[in-house]
Design a protein around this motif. Structure first.
Motif, PDB file in Angstrom:
ATOM      1  N   LEU A  65       0.831  -1.205   0.000  1.00 47.38           N
ATOM      2  CA  LEU A  65       0.000   0.000   0.000  1.00 47.38           C
ATOM      3  C   LEU A  65       0.866   1.256   0.000  1.00 47.38           C
ATOM      4  CD1 LEU A  65      -2.979   0.986   0.145  1.00 47.38           C
ATOM      5  CD2 LEU A  65      -2.708   1.041   2.631  1.00 47.38           C
ATOM      6  N   LEU A  66       1.941   1.232   0.756  1.00 43.90           N
ATOM      7  CA  LEU A  66       2.842   2.390   0.784  1.00 43.90           C
ATOM      8  C   LEU A  66       3.521   2.600  -0.567  1.00 43.90           C
ATOM      9  CD1 LEU A  66       4.471   1.665   4.259  1.00 43.90           C
ATOM     10  CD2 LEU A  66       3.164   3.731   3.693  1.00 43.90           C
ATOM     11  N   LEU A 125      -1.183   6.893   0.825  1.00 43.00           N
ATOM     12  CA  LEU A 125      -0.729   7.220   2.174  1.00 43.00           C
ATOM     13  C   LEU A 125       0.323   8.329   2.200  1.00 43.00           C
ATOM     14  CD1 LEU A 125      -0.517   3.685   3.857  1.00 43.00           C
ATOM     15  CD2 LEU A 125      -2.405   5.330   3.878  1.00 43.00           C
ATOM     16  N   LEU A 126       0.542   8.984   1.083  1.00 43.29           N
ATOM     17  CA  LEU A 126       1.526  10.061   1.051  1.00 43.29           C
ATOM     18  C   LEU A 126       1.107  11.176   2.003  1.00 43.29           C
ATOM     19  CD1 LEU A 126       4.127  11.219  -0.197  1.00 43.29           C
ATOM     20  CD2 LEU A 126       2.691  12.268  -1.965  1.00 43.29           C
ATOM     21  N   ASP A 180       9.543   7.373   2.581  1.00 45.23           N
ATOM     22  CA  ASP A 180       9.187   7.845   1.241  1.00 45.23           C
ATOM     23  C   ASP A 180       7.811   8.496   1.219  1.00 45.23           C
ATOM     24  OD1 ASP A 180      11.586   6.908   0.262  1.00 45.23           O
ATOM     25  OD2 ASP A 180      10.751   5.025  -0.499  1.00 45.23           O
ATOM     26  N   ASN A 181       6.922   8.069   2.110  1.00 48.17           N
ATOM     27  CA  ASN A 181       5.564   8.624   2.175  1.00 48.17           C
ATOM     28  C   ASN A 181       5.468   9.806   3.145  1.00 48.17           C
ATOM     29  OD1 ASN A 181       3.156   6.957   0.735  1.00 48.17           O
ATOM     30  ND2 ASN A 181       4.929   5.642   1.123  1.00 48.17           N
ATOM     31  N   ARG A 182       6.623  10.334   3.559  1.00 52.14           N
ATOM     32  CA  ARG A 182       6.660  11.502   4.452  1.00 52.14           C
ATOM     33  C   ARG A 182       5.837  11.244   5.711  1.00 52.14           C
ATOM     34  NH1 ARG A 182       9.847  11.598   0.859  1.00 52.14           N
ATOM     35  NH2 ARG A 182      10.364  13.423  -0.438  1.00 52.14           N
ATOM     36  N   GLN A 206      13.748  14.115   3.183  1.00 49.72           N
ATOM     37  CA  GLN A 206      13.545  15.545   2.942  1.00 49.72           C
ATOM     38  C   GLN A 206      12.672  15.731   1.702  1.00 49.72           C
ATOM     39  OE1 GLN A 206      14.704  17.989   5.002  1.00 49.72           O
ATOM     40  NE2 GLN A 206      15.351  16.266   6.293  1.00 49.72           N
ATOM     41  N   ASP A 207      11.776  16.710   1.790  1.00 53.81           N
ATOM     42  CA  ASP A 207      10.959  17.033   0.618  1.00 53.81           C
ATOM     43  C   ASP A 207      11.849  17.572  -0.501  1.00 53.81           C
ATOM     44  OD1 ASP A 207       8.428  16.339   1.551  1.00 53.81           O
ATOM     45  OD2 ASP A 207       8.276  18.205   2.684  1.00 53.81           O
TER      46      ASP A 207
END
Length: 352
Positions: A161-162, A169-170, A207-209, A350-351
């Motif tokens: 799902l991620l 799920l982001l 990765d999904n912050r 980090q974004d």
């Protein structure tokens, strides 16, 4: 609706009125004062107040002071303030590793009684650390935000799902910040020891912050309000209490394995009212105390109800974290530093 559910509903609606870490509540003796007991606990005051009230029905002369303390702070504060006037007579915490370290380092008093002897072997250590309830560690999701068909039932399904192309799920997934939460750190290290996909799961959460929080209640607030769709590795009893109060939540105990954390009690060697602490511990482990923990506080009792097999884990997928020296491994300074470095590398993305 029970009084407990009404109280929880008020907490959900009012938010800031709920007890915060560091809050202290005094429960005056209900009769002529004859005894005192000071408890530091990581269980919310609103949850544990029902247990204290029932104990005072049996012992109306006992005044109890309960302070809500985060697990890591509880350990540090005890070491710092154990000789002071506000030192606790009992520590009740889901931070099993830190409780074990206190015992290992000689800071606990022993106690043995018919009630403690009834505990299964994995739920007590050296007659100095005692499980009083158990906590299945769960995935909790918002039933309005996540369709039933997409709810993960295993860690592999959560990983899928991620990694899904539509990124459902982001910025909508949460878990404990293991740098600040000792329970979160315990659970993350246990996952690392038990599951080959732990590293991949941490990377996918990063990765999904993923949103990181210190306390279960804050994570459940966010998923209840729909700010998050799902939270991973949180204590299930808190979520069930919110469901009973009307929150749109669902609970999944992962089918591959479900960690079980013990809420443990330790009587410090510096306790000024050690006899009263022993009496309170025996109450917590008595049939009446276990029933109150289950029915009123919504905590899962450690001892089986009458007629059930003693010492048996309640579900096949449950993996109780056993009290004992094995919990000290990741409290070693070097191992902790290495684990946290790897965790930060995976989770603190980090974004762009």
């Amino acid at each position: 609706m029970t009084l407990r559910c009404l109280l929880l509903l008020l907490c959900l609606v009012c938010g800031p009125a709920a007890a915060a870490p560091g809050d202290v509540q005094r429960f005056p003796a209900q009769g002529t004062p004859t005894a005192q007991l000071r408890i530091h606990g990581s269980t919310d005051i609103e949850v544990f107040a029902t247990v204290i009230a029932d104990y005072q029905r049996l012992h109306p002369g006992t005044e109890i002071v309960y302070e809500d303390v985060i697990t890591q702070d509880m350990y540090a504060r005890y070491l710092r303030d154990r000789a002071g006037p506000a030192a606790p007579d009992m520590l009740i915490s889901s931070g099993m590793d830190l409780q074990t370290k206190l015992v290992n380092d000689g800071h606990a008093l022993a106690h043995r009684s018919p009630q403690t002897d009834a505990l299964p072997g994995w739920a007590q250590w050296r007659h100095e650390a005692f499980g009083i309830s158990y906590e299945p560690v769960a995935i909790v999701y918002n039933t309005r935000a996540l369709p039933a068909a997409r709810v993960p039932r295993t860690r592999r399904q959560l990983l899928e799902l991620l990694r899904a192309p539509d990124a459902p799920l982001l910025r909508r997934v949460g878990t404990y910040d293991v740098q600040r939460s000792s329970v979160g750190y315990l659970l993350a290290t246990q996952d690392g020891q038990r599951g080959s996909m732990a590293g991949a799961l941490l990377g996918a959460l990063g990765d999904n912050r993923v949103q990181l929080e210190e306390r279960t209640g804050v994570l459940l607030d966010k998923v209840s309000r729909g700010e998050l769709s799902l939270v991973y590795n949180v204590l299930g009893s808190y979520a069930q209490a919110r469901i009973d109060a009307g929150a749109p939540l669902g609970i999944v105990e992962p089918e591959d394995y479900t960690l079980v954390v013990l809420r443990t009690a330790v009587i410090p060697r510096s306790a000024r009212h050690a006899d009263e602490a022993r009496r309170f511990l025996d109450y917590l482990l008595s049939p009446r105390g276990q029933q109150v923990l289950s029915r009123e506080a919504r905590l899962m009792p450690i001892l089986p109800a009458q007629g059930q097999q003693r010492g048996r884990s309640p579900e096949r997928s449950y993996r109780p974290i056993q009290l004992g020296p094995g919990l000290l491994v990741y409290l070693d300074g070097l191992k902790r530093r290495q684990f946290l470095d790897a965790w930060r590398g995976s989770m603190l993305q980090q974004d762009p």
